[in-house]
Scaffold this active site. Structure first.
Site, PDB file in Angstrom:
ATOM      1  N   CYS A 159       0.859  -1.182   0.000  1.00 47.13           N
ATOM      2  CA  CYS A 159       0.000   0.000   0.000  1.00 47.13           C
ATOM      3  C   CYS A 159       0.894   1.230   0.000  1.00 47.13           C
ATOM      4  CB  CYS A 159      -0.913   0.002   1.228  1.00 47.13           C
ATOM      5  SG  CYS A 159      -1.900   1.501   1.385  1.00 47.13           S
ATOM      6  N   HIS A 204      -3.866  -2.836 -10.858  1.00 54.22           N
ATOM      7  CA  HIS A 204      -4.613  -1.593 -11.042  1.00 54.22           C
ATOM      8  C   HIS A 204      -5.281  -1.570 -12.408  1.00 54.22           C
ATOM      9  CE1 HIS A 204      -3.133   0.516  -7.443  1.00 54.22           C
ATOM     10  NE2 HIS A 204      -2.064  -0.245  -7.621  1.00 54.22           N
ATOM     11  N   GLU A 251     -10.683   1.193  -4.031  1.00 57.53           N
ATOM     12  CA  GLU A 251      -9.624   0.253  -3.687  1.00 57.53           C
ATOM     13  C   GLU A 251     -10.165  -1.149  -3.476  1.00 57.53           C
ATOM     14  OE1 GLU A 251      -6.261   1.036  -1.239  1.00 57.53           O
ATOM     15  OE2 GLU A 251      -6.801   3.143  -1.005  1.00 57.53           O
TER      16      GLU A 251
END
Length: 323
Positions: free
Chosen positions: A110, A201, A251
Site C-alpha cells: 500500500c 490496477h 480500492e
C-alpha cells in the site's frame, strides 16, 4: 431481599457468580484484549499501526482487524499495518510490513500505508533516514525528507497484462493492456489500461470525473470484473495538463478511499504509456490530485522505477480494546 438468618442475598449471574465478581471478570477480559496502537493518515487514507517488530507474524487475525477497523464499533481505519521483523535473519531488510484491509483481505503493498509505516518507525525511535522494507510486493525503500515528506522508491511497474494479472488481450508492446475496449458486468463500455505496482490496477481515463463516472456503481463493477482474477484497484483519471492529473480510487478490499499511492504511480505510468502526458523532467514529478490531497510521482527513465512523494502523519496513539 432478606435471606434466612438475616442479611441480604447478592444478585447472581446464571453461573452463580455475584454481579460484583462478574463485573471484575468482564474487566479482566477487557484488560486482556487491550493493546497499544497508533493511527496515521496519508492524505486521509488512514491506518492503524501496530509495533510487532519482535514478532514474525501479525498479532491480530484478519477477522480481528476487521473489527478494529469498524468506524462505529472499533477504532476505525482503512486497514491495519504491522511492523514485523524480517522473514529471514540473513536478509538485508530492516523491517517487514504486512497489512490487512478493512474487509480482512491482505494486499501485497500500500503506497500511502508505506509512508505512514516509515513515519511510524521514525516515531518509534528509528533514526535511519531510509528503511529497506520487506513486503509481499518485494523490497520497498522509503526516504525521510527534510521537509517532512517521505519519498518512496516504489520499484518498476509491471506492464505485461497476464502478470498484472489481467485477462484482457494485450494490445500494445510488452504484452501490455493500454486503453483496451472492455464492457463491465453492467454493460458499460470503458477503455482500460492495466498496470501492477506489486498489486493490480485498472486505470480508466475520462473527460470529467464528476459526470462520466457513477462512482458507487462503476467502482465495484470493475473491482470484481472477471478480467482481473485477483480483483483490482480501480482508478478513474482526468488529465488536467501535461503535469497534472486528477483521480478517484475504488480500492480492492476497501472501497472508496481518499488516497492510493500505488494507484497514483500506476495511473501516471498508464497516462505516459497512453500518450496522455510526457514523462516529467528528471528530479521532478507529475502532480496527482487525490480526494485527500496531492502526491508527486516520477517514473524515472534512467532505471524504470516510480518514485512517490507525500506525507505520512500521526493522528493519535493510545490503547485500543478489541471487542
Amino acid at each position: 431481599r432478606e435471606r434466612e438468618g438475616g442479611g441480604k442475598d447478592q444478585d447472581c449471574t446464571e453461573d452463580g457468580a455475584s454481579t460484583a465478581e462478574a463485573a471484575r471478570r468482564r474487566w479482566r477480559n477487557i484488560l486482556n484484549s487491550t493493546f497499544d496502537r497508533a493511527e496515521y493518515e496519508g492524505l486521509g487514507n488512514d491506518f492503524i499501526l501496530i509495533d510487532d517488530r519482535s514478532n514474525s507474524d501479525p498479532s491480530l487475525t484478519p477477522e480481528e482487524s476487521v473489527r478494529l477497523c469498524d468506524r462505529n464499533f472499533g477504532v476505525g481505519g482503512d486497514g491495519v499495518i504491522f511492523a514485523l521483523r524480517p522473514s529471514s535473519a540473513d536478509s538485508d531488510f530492516d523491517v517487514r510490513m504486512r497489512i490487512y484491509n478493512s474487509d480482512g483481505s491482505e494486499p501485497e503493498m500500500c503506497g500511502n500505508g508505506i509512508r505512514c509505516y516509515a513515519q511510524f518507525l521514525k516515531d518509534l525511535g528509528e533514526e535511519a533516514g531510509t528503511f529497506r522494507v520487506e513486503t509481499l510486493a518485494g523490497p520497498i525503500v522509503p526516504v525521510m525528507n527534510d521537509d517532512g515528506t517521505i519519498t518512496v522508491d516504489m520499484g518498476e511497474p509491471v506492464l505485461a497484462g497476464p502478470d498484472v494479472p489481467c485477462s484482457i488481450a494485450p494490445n500494445a508492446d510488452l504484452e501490455s493492456v493500454v486503453e483496451a475496449p472492455h464492457s463491465d458486468r453492467n454493460g458499460k463500455e470503458w477503455k482500460i489500461s492495466a498496470v501492477s505496482m506489486g498489486n493490480p490496477h485498472c486505470i480508466v481515463f475520462v473527460d470529467d470525473l464528476e459526470t462520466d463516472v457513477d462512482f458507487p456503481v462503476d467502482g465495484p463493477a470493475l473491482e470484481s470484473d472477471p478480467a482481473f482474477p485477483a480483483k483490482v484497484n480501480v482508478e478513474f483519471v482526468q488529465v488536467v495538463s501535461e503535469t497534472h492529473l486528477r483521480m478517484k480510487v475504488w480500492e480492492r478490499g476497501a472501497g472508496p478511499t481518499l488516497a492510493c499511492g500505488t494507484g497514483a504511480c500506476a495511473l501516471t505510468v498508464a497516462a505516459i504509456r497512453a500518450g496522455k502526458i510526457p514523462r516529467s523532467a528528471p528530479g521532478t514529478g507529475i502532480r496527482v490530485d487525490l480526494p485527500g490531497g496531492p502526491l508527486f510521482i516520477e517514473w524515472r527513465e534512467s532505471n524504470n522505477k516510480c518514485y512517490m512523494s507525500g506525507p505520512g502523519t500521526l493522528s493519535f496513539k493510545g490503547t485500543a480494546v478489541l471487542k
